[in-house]
Write a protein that holds these residues in place. Structure first.
Motif, PDB file in Angstrom:
ATOM      1  N   SER A  97      27.486  22.115  40.486  1.00 51.24           N
ATOM      2  CA  SER A  97      28.818  22.406  39.923  1.00 51.24           C
ATOM      3  C   SER A  97      29.265  23.785  40.383  1.00 51.24           C
ATOM      4  CB  SER A  97      28.777  22.327  38.395  1.00 51.24           C
ATOM      5  OG  SER A  97      27.736  23.136  37.874  1.00 51.24           O
ATOM      6  N   SER A  98      29.078  24.043  41.665  1.00 52.30           N
ATOM      7  CA  SER A  98      29.290  25.380  42.223  1.00 52.30           C
ATOM      8  C   SER A  98      30.754  25.709  42.490  1.00 52.30           C
ATOM      9  CB  SER A  98      28.481  25.540  43.516  1.00 52.30           C
ATOM     10  OG  SER A  98      28.712  24.452  44.388  1.00 52.30           O
ATOM     11  N   GLY A  99      31.650  24.725  42.364  1.00 47.29           N
ATOM     12  CA  GLY A  99      33.075  25.008  42.451  1.00 47.29           C
ATOM     13  C   GLY A  99      33.562  25.389  43.835  1.00 47.29           C
ATOM     14  N   THR A 100      34.730  26.040  43.853  1.00 43.05           N
ATOM     15  CA  THR A 100      35.375  26.456  45.091  1.00 43.05           C
ATOM     16  C   THR A 100      35.852  27.895  44.954  1.00 43.05           C
ATOM     17  OG1 THR A 100      37.542  25.682  44.331  1.00 43.05           O
ATOM     18  CG2 THR A 100      36.184  24.108  45.572  1.00 43.05           C
ATOM     19  N   ARG A 101      36.220  28.480  46.067  1.00 36.68           N
ATOM     20  CA  ARG A 101      36.849  29.803  46.047  1.00 36.68           C
ATOM     21  C   ARG A 101      38.160  29.721  46.806  1.00 36.68           C
ATOM     22  NH1 ARG A 101      32.267  29.947  49.241  1.00 36.68           N
ATOM     23  NH2 ARG A 101      32.524  30.602  51.429  1.00 36.68           N
ATOM     24  N   ASN A 102      39.184  30.371  46.273  1.00 31.64           N
ATOM     25  CA  ASN A 102      40.487  30.332  46.942  1.00 31.64           C
ATOM     26  C   ASN A 102      41.344  31.543  46.634  1.00 31.64           C
ATOM     27  OD1 ASN A 102      40.954  29.637  44.264  1.00 31.64           O
ATOM     28  ND2 ASN A 102      42.610  28.221  44.733  1.00 31.64           N
ATOM     29  N   ILE A 152      53.569  32.204  47.217  1.00 28.00           N
ATOM     30  CA  ILE A 152      53.563  31.138  48.224  1.00 28.00           C
ATOM     31  C   ILE A 152      52.677  30.004  47.716  1.00 28.00           C
ATOM     32  CG2 ILE A 152      53.286  30.603  50.653  1.00 28.00           C
ATOM     33  CD1 ILE A 152      55.111  32.989  50.132  1.00 28.00           C
ATOM     34  N   GLY A 153      53.276  28.838  47.504  1.00 24.19           N
ATOM     35  CA  GLY A 153      52.505  27.686  47.065  1.00 24.19           C
ATOM     36  C   GLY A 153      53.272  26.874  46.038  1.00 24.19           C
ATOM     37  N   GLY A 154      53.016  25.575  46.022  1.00 29.35           N
ATOM     38  CA  GLY A 154      53.725  24.703  45.089  1.00 29.35           C
ATOM     39  C   GLY A 154      52.837  24.039  44.063  1.00 29.35           C
ATOM     40  N   GLY A 155      51.585  24.452  43.983  1.00 23.17           N
ATOM     41  CA  GLY A 155      50.662  23.870  43.026  1.00 23.17           C
ATOM     42  C   GLY A 155      50.741  24.537  41.666  1.00 23.17           C
ATOM     43  N   PRO A 156      49.895  24.116  40.716  1.00 21.18           N
ATOM     44  CA  PRO A 156      49.964  24.656  39.359  1.00 21.18           C
ATOM     45  C   PRO A 156      49.670  26.151  39.276  1.00 21.18           C
ATOM     46  CG  PRO A 156      48.016  23.268  39.632  1.00 21.18           C
ATOM     47  CD  PRO A 156      48.872  23.058  40.832  1.00 21.18           C
ATOM     48  N   THR A 157      48.807  26.664  40.152  1.00 22.14           N
ATOM     49  CA  THR A 157      48.506  28.094  40.122  1.00 22.14           C
ATOM     50  C   THR A 157      49.741  28.912  40.474  1.00 22.14           C
ATOM     51  OG1 THR A 157      46.170  27.749  40.665  1.00 22.14           O
ATOM     52  CG2 THR A 157      47.094  29.920  41.139  1.00 22.14           C
ATOM     53  N   ASN A 179      53.935  30.660  57.690  1.00 25.68           N
ATOM     54  CA  ASN A 179      52.936  30.883  58.731  1.00 25.68           C
ATOM     55  C   ASN A 179      51.817  31.725  58.116  1.00 25.68           C
ATOM     56  OD1 ASN A 179      54.242  29.596  60.997  1.00 25.68           O
ATOM     57  ND2 ASN A 179      55.676  31.318  61.034  1.00 25.68           N
ATOM     58  N   VAL A 180      50.669  31.134  57.961  1.00 22.31           N
ATOM     59  CA  VAL A 180      49.565  31.833  57.296  1.00 22.31           C
ATOM     60  C   VAL A 180      48.927  32.807  58.278  1.00 22.31           C
ATOM     61  CG1 VAL A 180      47.390  31.582  56.056  1.00 22.31           C
ATOM     62  CG2 VAL A 180      49.163  29.806  55.855  1.00 22.31           C
ATOM     63  N   PRO A 181      48.887  34.102  57.952  1.00 19.82           N
ATOM     64  CA  PRO A 181      48.268  35.074  58.854  1.00 19.82           C
ATOM     65  C   PRO A 181      46.810  34.728  59.135  1.00 19.82           C
ATOM     66  CG  PRO A 181      49.512  36.178  57.117  1.00 19.82           C
ATOM     67  CD  PRO A 181      49.459  34.734  56.740  1.00 19.82           C
ATOM     68  N   THR A 182      46.399  34.893  60.368  1.00 20.69           N
ATOM     69  CA  THR A 182      45.016  34.560  60.736  1.00 20.69           C
ATOM     70  C   THR A 182      44.014  35.458  60.025  1.00 20.69           C
ATOM     71  OG1 THR A 182      45.207  36.015  62.669  1.00 20.69           O
ATOM     72  CG2 THR A 182      45.677  33.670  62.990  1.00 20.69           C
ATOM     73  N   ASP A 183      44.440  36.664  59.670  1.00 21.18           N
ATOM     74  CA  ASP A 183      43.537  37.600  59.000  1.00 21.18           C
ATOM     75  C   ASP A 183      43.816  37.684  57.494  1.00 21.18           C
ATOM     76  OD1 ASP A 183      46.006  38.768  59.214  1.00 21.18           O
ATOM     77  OD2 ASP A 183      45.252  40.768  59.766  1.00 21.18           O
ATOM     78  N   ALA A 225      48.982  31.432  47.116  1.00 19.75           N
ATOM     79  CA  ALA A 225      48.308  30.405  46.319  1.00 19.75           C
ATOM     80  C   ALA A 225      48.545  29.066  46.994  1.00 19.75           C
ATOM     81  CB  ALA A 225      48.831  30.397  44.889  1.00 19.75           C
ATOM     82  N   ILE A 226      48.038  28.952  48.205  1.00 20.08           N
ATOM     83  CA  ILE A 226      48.388  27.829  49.077  1.00 20.08           C
ATOM     84  C   ILE A 226      47.329  26.732  49.080  1.00 20.08           C
ATOM     85  CG2 ILE A 226      49.906  29.155  50.576  1.00 20.08           C
ATOM     86  CD1 ILE A 226      47.566  29.619  52.444  1.00 20.08           C
ATOM     87  N   GLY A 227      46.429  26.785  48.111  1.00 20.54           N
ATOM     88  CA  GLY A 227      45.414  25.745  48.046  1.00 20.54           C
ATOM     89  C   GLY A 227      44.408  25.823  49.177  1.00 20.54           C
ATOM     90  N   LYS A 228      44.197  27.021  49.693  1.00 21.21           N
ATOM     91  CA  LYS A 228      43.230  27.208  50.781  1.00 21.21           C
ATOM     92  C   LYS A 228      41.830  27.286  50.177  1.00 21.21           C
ATOM     93  CE  LYS A 228      42.525  30.022  54.935  1.00 21.21           C
ATOM     94  NZ  LYS A 228      42.928  31.253  55.668  1.00 21.21           N
ATOM     95  N   LEU A 229      41.330  26.118  49.788  1.00 21.02           N
ATOM     96  CA  LEU A 229      40.055  26.052  49.082  1.00 21.02           C
ATOM     97  C   LEU A 229      38.882  26.094  50.046  1.00 21.02           C
ATOM     98  CD1 LEU A 229      40.826  23.199  46.521  1.00 21.02           C
ATOM     99  CD2 LEU A 229      40.798  25.647  46.072  1.00 21.02           C
ATOM    100  N   THR A 230      37.865  26.854  49.666  1.00 27.16           N
ATOM    101  CA  THR A 230      36.605  26.850  50.399  1.00 27.16           C
ATOM    102  C   THR A 230      35.515  26.430  49.428  1.00 27.16           C
ATOM    103  OG1 THR A 230      37.346  28.663  51.831  1.00 27.16           O
ATOM    104  CG2 THR A 230      34.981  28.211  51.752  1.00 27.16           C
TER     105      THR A 230
END
Length: 367
Positions: free
Chosen positions: A101-106, A140-145, A201-205, A233-238
């Motif tokens: 249950s280690s989850g995600t980071r974003n 930036i983002g359309g999700g609940p966060t 456009n998401v910056p590479t860095d 808050a673009i849902g860039k989940l890892t």
């Protein structure tokens, strides 16, 4: 053994602790919930009361061996895991059943690195002060966060210009259409400036653990946008999967989960929460996934695997989106209806009785 004591892992530990010896592993010193980022930034002291809680306050965790550590590896064929402690020490533990249950980071609100109590408090305070002091905010983002942050910052800073950019025509794409329309209408009534059909456009860095202030450019052709502060808050989940064997993972890095929250090919390895690929929304993080998980682990350990129950993901996401605000809490049902709960009921019934007593099995007073 429970690898990860965020919301889903903690609730699973409480259920399993009723019958089994439980060891929980977390890089955090306490529950640092990834929920309700909007209230966390806008009203950090209020958020802290309900979402930042020392593990030893949970009555249901009494007797659970909680390790301030990270899992370094899973040795599945030997039923063992390796740990790296907060102090750098290493050890190997044996399990009868393992829950991943280690989850995600974003972003700064969901990380996997080690923290102590001072680190957690510093992060909470610094991020809140930064966004509340900005006069022109871009989210930036359309999700609940993203939606929650936009609404709550505007509620606390009515004089600030709060801009919400999202790539579809309306925000909240995984929710019922009625929910989407109602929340969009509410945001407009607050004075949040909505910018549909904007894909950044998401910056590479890009550092998702920090705010940025550089101009935002758009792949959809609009003019660049300048803000004092930008939250991505673009849902860039890892997924937090560095310790998980490759054959347990999907092509996008989440844990393979069958309908019983069991990892395919491993009878005694289960998964729950945002790391578990039960469906596209990874719905076991909500929807009482921890109860199904605990029931199935119990059935397995008692030799009654035929008694396992399937987890059935809902079609749409539902629940709280904006968090507790001045006028109370709005819960959006799976069919898009809104249920309003007044501030008095939130403070005197919802959290003390329904959340802490019933869901979390009791909470001791803050020391």
């Amino acid at each position: 053994m429970i690898a990860g004591l965020g919301d889903a892992g903690l609730l699973s530990a409480i259920q399993l602790n009723k019958k089994f010896e439980v060891i929980g592993i977390s890089p955090k010193p306490c529950l640092v919930s990834g929920q309700e980022l909007g209230p966390r930034l806008a009203r950090p002291k209020d958020w802290e009361e309900n979402y930042l809680i020392d593990y030893d306050r949970f009555k249901g965790l009494k007797g659970v061996d909680i390790r301030h550590a990270k899992v370094s590896e899973i040795i599945a064929d030997e039923n063992k895991i390796g740990l790296i402690g907060y102090d750098g020490s290493r050890e190997t533990l044996t399990y009868d059943a393992l829950v991943i249950s280690s989850g995600t980071r974003n972003g700064f609100w969901r990380t996997s690195h080690f923290e102590n109590n001072d680190d957690v408090q510093r992060n909470l305070t610094e991020k809140s002060k930064a966004i509340l002091s900005a006069n022109r905010v871009a989210i930036i983002g359309g999700g609940p966060t993203a939606v929650s942050v936009a609404s709550n910052i505007k509620e606390m800073r009515s004089d600030a210009e709060v801009n919400l950019f999202f790539s579809q025509e309306t925000p909240l794409p995984s929710y019922h259409p009625r929910t989407r329309r109602k929340v969009e209408k509410f945001l407009r009534s607050q004075g949040v400036v909505l910018h549909p059909l904007h894909r950044a456009n998401v910056p590479t860095d890009l550092d998702v653990e920090a705010f940025s202030s550089d101009p935002i450019s758009w792949s959809t052709g609009q003019e660049p946008f300048d803000a004092d502060l930008t939250l991505w808050a673009i849902g860039k989940l890892t997924p937090n999967n560095e310790f998980i064997p490759a054959d347990m993972l999907t092509s996008d890095g989440f844990v393979k989960s069958n309908s019983f929250l069991r990892v395919a090919g491993y009878d005694n390895v289960f998964t729950v929460g945002d790391i578990a690929k039960t469906d596209d929304n990874r719905s076991s993080a909500r929807n009482a996934g921890h109860l199904i998980l605990a029931h199935n682990v119990k059935a397995y350990l008692e030799g009654r695997s035929e008694k396992m129950k399937p987890f059935k993901p809902p079609r749409y996401r539902w629940g709280s989106i904006l968090g507790v605000q001045k006028k109370g809490l709005s819960i959006f049902t799976p069919n898009g209806e809104r249920v309003g709960i007044s501030p008095w009921w939130v403070k005197n019934l919802l959290f003390p009785v329904f959340v802490w007593r019933l869901i979390y099995q009791g909470l001791e007073k803050r020391r």
